[in-house]
Design a protein around this motif. Structure first.
Motif, PDB file in Angstrom:
ATOM      1  N   LEU A 240      53.279  65.626 -41.176  1.00  0.00           N
ATOM      2  CA  LEU A 240      53.639  67.052 -41.439  1.00  0.00           C
ATOM      3  C   LEU A 240      53.001  67.185 -42.610  1.00  0.00           C
ATOM      4  O   LEU A 240      52.486  68.538 -42.905  1.00  0.00           O
ATOM      5  N   LEU A 241      53.144  66.436 -43.942  1.00  0.00           N
ATOM      6  CA  LEU A 241      52.436  67.039 -45.090  1.00  0.00           C
ATOM      7  C   LEU A 241      51.060  67.194 -45.058  1.00  0.00           C
ATOM      8  O   LEU A 241      50.425  67.913 -45.837  1.00  0.00           O
ATOM      9  N   SER A 242      50.256  66.701 -44.004  1.00  0.00           N
ATOM     10  CA  SER A 242      48.946  66.693 -44.055  1.00  0.00           C
ATOM     11  C   SER A 242      48.478  67.875 -43.087  1.00  0.00           C
ATOM     12  O   SER A 242      47.475  68.381 -42.818  1.00  0.00           O
TER      13      SER A 242
ATOM     14  N   GLU B  64      51.673  72.573 -38.917  1.00  0.00           N
ATOM     15  CA  GLU B  64      52.828  71.984 -38.279  1.00  0.00           C
ATOM     16  C   GLU B  64      53.860  71.998 -39.152  1.00  0.00           C
ATOM     17  O   GLU B  64      55.152  71.946 -38.994  1.00  0.00           O
ATOM     18  N   LEU B  65      53.653  71.900 -40.478  1.00  0.00           N
ATOM     19  CA  LEU B  65      54.685  71.769 -41.554  1.00  0.00           C
ATOM     20  C   LEU B  65      55.620  73.206 -41.593  1.00  0.00           C
ATOM     21  O   LEU B  65      56.740  73.149 -41.477  1.00  0.00           O
ATOM     22  N   GLU B  66      54.600  74.023 -41.334  1.00  0.00           N
ATOM     23  CA  GLU B  66      55.428  75.412 -41.471  1.00  0.00           C
ATOM     24  C   GLU B  66      56.217  75.432 -40.027  1.00  0.00           C
ATOM     25  O   GLU B  66      57.420  75.986 -39.996  1.00  0.00           O
TER      26      GLU B  66
ATOM     27  N   GLU C 180      55.641  59.457 -40.482  1.00  0.00           N
ATOM     28  CA  GLU C 180      54.632  60.489 -39.882  1.00  0.00           C
ATOM     29  C   GLU C 180      55.278  61.724 -39.778  1.00  0.00           C
ATOM     30  O   GLU C 180      54.737  62.671 -40.290  1.00  0.00           O
ATOM     31  N   PHE C 181      56.369  62.063 -39.055  1.00  0.00           N
ATOM     32  CA  PHE C 181      56.843  63.400 -38.863  1.00  0.00           C
ATOM     33  C   PHE C 181      58.331  63.385 -39.205  1.00  0.00           C
ATOM     34  O   PHE C 181      59.339  63.917 -38.686  1.00  0.00           O
TER      35      PHE C 181
END
Length: 131
Positions: free
Chosen positions: A27-29, A33-35, A10-11
């Motif tokens: 993270l990819l979705s 949060e990815l940034e 997930e992360f």
């Protein structure tokens, strides 16, 4: 194991070519949060399954801690080692025919598995004799 799943599938973060990259679906979705995960704001720890397994995590805000694997190979190796150290009163096996994991936790299940292996070995021996 669920917490390890949280911090990997997930992360999860992983080093690649000197950079930290995201591979976790959570993270990819989530662009936000990815940034955030790739900045210096959150704490980043070297991936250790025994530490990830007990790490608390929020589900309604960005993660304050991420675990970074040195590589997918390294993460796989660490997970296998962690798994081999786990004490459990059963074994599991992957059944390629049903594409599922079977828990071998009773005498009947273990005997059924043994019969399956015996039948497969007889089939293999027969095929080899015909070559």
């Amino acid at each position: 194991l669920a917490t390890i799943f949280w911090f990997t599938a997930e992360f999860g973060l992983c080093r690649e070519g000197g950079d930290v990259r995201a591979f976790g679906a959570g993270l990819l979705s989530s662009f936000g949060e990815l940034e955030y995960a790739l900045t210096e704001k959150p704490e980043k720890r070297t991936f250790d399954p025994s530490q990830a397994a007990v790490q608390k995590y929020p589900i309604t805000q960005y993660q304050p801690v991420y675990f970074v694997a040195d590589s997918f190979r390294d993460a796989t190796s660490k997970l296998r080692e962690f798994n081999s150290m786990m004490r459990r009163p059963f074994q599991v096996r992957y059944n390629p025919y049903t594409q599922s994991v079977e828990v071998l936790d009773t005498k009947d299940k273990v005997q059924h598995f043994a019969r399956t292996i015996r039948n497969e070995m007889q089939l293999l021996a027969s095929a080899l004799e015909q070559l």
